[in-house]
Design an enzyme around this catalytic site. Structure first.
Site, short mmCIF file in Angstrom:
data_model
loop_
_atom_site.label_atom_id
_atom_site.label_comp_id
_atom_site.label_asym_id
_atom_site.label_seq_id
_atom_site.Cartn_x
_atom_site.Cartn_y
_atom_site.Cartn_z
N GLY A 14 0.81 -1.22 0.00
CA GLY A 14 0.00 0.00 0.00
C GLY A 14 0.83 1.26 0.00
N GLY A 55 17.07 7.03 -6.32
CA GLY A 55 16.80 5.70 -5.79
C GLY A 55 16.28 4.75 -6.84
CG ASN A 91 1.54 1.59 4.74
OD1 ASN A 91 1.46 2.35 5.69
ND2 ASN A 91 0.97 1.87 3.57
CB SER A 144 -3.45 2.13 14.63
OG SER A 144 -4.16 3.31 14.97
CE1 TYR A 158 -7.30 1.34 10.78
CE2 TYR A 158 -7.44 2.52 12.86
CZ TYR A 158 -6.75 2.22 11.70
OH TYR A 158 -5.53 2.80 11.46
CB ALA A 159 -9.62 -0.15 17.63
CE LYS A 162 -3.97 -0.49 11.06
NZ LYS A 162 -2.89 -0.79 10.09
CB ILE A 191 0.41 10.48 11.22
CG1 ILE A 191 0.97 9.52 12.28
CG2 ILE A 191 1.48 10.92 10.23
CD1 ILE A 191 2.08 10.11 13.13
CD GLU A 242 9.66 -4.66 22.86
OE1 GLU A 242 8.88 -3.73 23.16
OE2 GLU A 242 9.85 -5.65 23.59
#
Length: 253
Positions: A14, A55, A91, A144, A158-159, A162, A191, A242
């Protein structure tokens, strides 16, 4: 210390827009050969931005929720760049729309879980064999802040998706550690400069959230890209399982 990813092949799912594009550009700027994955939209601008900066990048179309398409894409990436994937950034994802639980239907549930969690699981599966064969690899999964606090109104699924990414990353880290592969997650908070909050967050709510952030500003895509670069590099060789919070202090564990 300069981070040098020269010779590494990176797949960012993505990544023709938003955070994924910034992550791809950041990895490419450090020398990685970047596979831009997309399903919708035109990837030309994202690829050309990397090439014009010196790149190397190439676009690969695939539905990240389809295990078969992910497997085929990885084969195409290997053929194009002449090697197996060294760095995977999961992502691909999205809220789709805000839906209160009382209005939830199975179609919405499946869409959200598939794009955020299923895509992550099967992208990891698609690259794992190549990483295991060379006893090295970096996997970075995008979770997230919503995974910790449940998200805003209508974002419970959604939560949860994630949070699944966050937990899965720990289990996979244990599974792949004996093969020299590091698996970590990043957990972006508020963000800005992406379509996500422009679509799902009213300006009043945005300003109220920013007012609560100890560092006094919303995050930028570059903030996420830099942490991802760290996890993709040898600087994070002794870090696995982590989740790094990228939220300016809005949420602290």
């Amino acid at each position: 210390m300069h981070i040098d990813l020269t010779g590494k092949i990176a797949l960012v799912t993505g990544s023709n827009a938003g955070l994924g594009r910034q992550i791809a550009e950041t990895l490419a700027a450090s020398g990685a050969k970047v596979a831009i994955n997309y399903l919708y939209g035109d990837p030309v601008e994202a690829v050309e931005a990397i090439r014009q900066a010196g790149g190397e990048a190439h676009a690969f179309k695939a539905d990240a929720t389809s295990p078969a398409e992910l497997d085929q894409m990885v084969k195409e990436i290997e053929a194009h760049f002449g090697g197996t994937v060294d760095i995977l950034v999961n992502n691909a994802g999205g809220m789709i729309k805000r839906v209160p639980n009382a209005e939830m239907d199975e179609e919405h549930y499946n869409k959200v879980m598939d794009v955020n969690f299923k895509s992550c699981v099967f992208a990891c599966k698609a690259v794992a064999a190549g990483m295991i064969a060379k006893k090295a690899g970096k996997i970075i999964n995008v979770a997230s802040l919503a995974a910790h606090d449940g998200g805003g109104p209508g974002a419970s699924i959604y939560a949860a998706s994630k949070a699944a990414v966050w937990s899965y990353s720990k289990g996979l880290a244990k599974e792949l550690a004996p093969h020299g592969i590091n698996v970590n997650a990043i957990s972006p908070g508020f963000i800005g400069q992406t379509a996500f909050h422009a679509t799902f967050t009213a300006d009043a709510a945005r300003q109220a959230t920013i007012a609560k952030i100890p560092l006094g500003r919303e995050g930028a895509p570059q903030d996420v890209g830099r942490v991802t670069l760290f996890l993709a590099s040898e600087l994070a060789d002794y870090l696995t399982g982590e989740t790094i919070e990228i939220n300016g202090g809005l949420f602290m564990r």
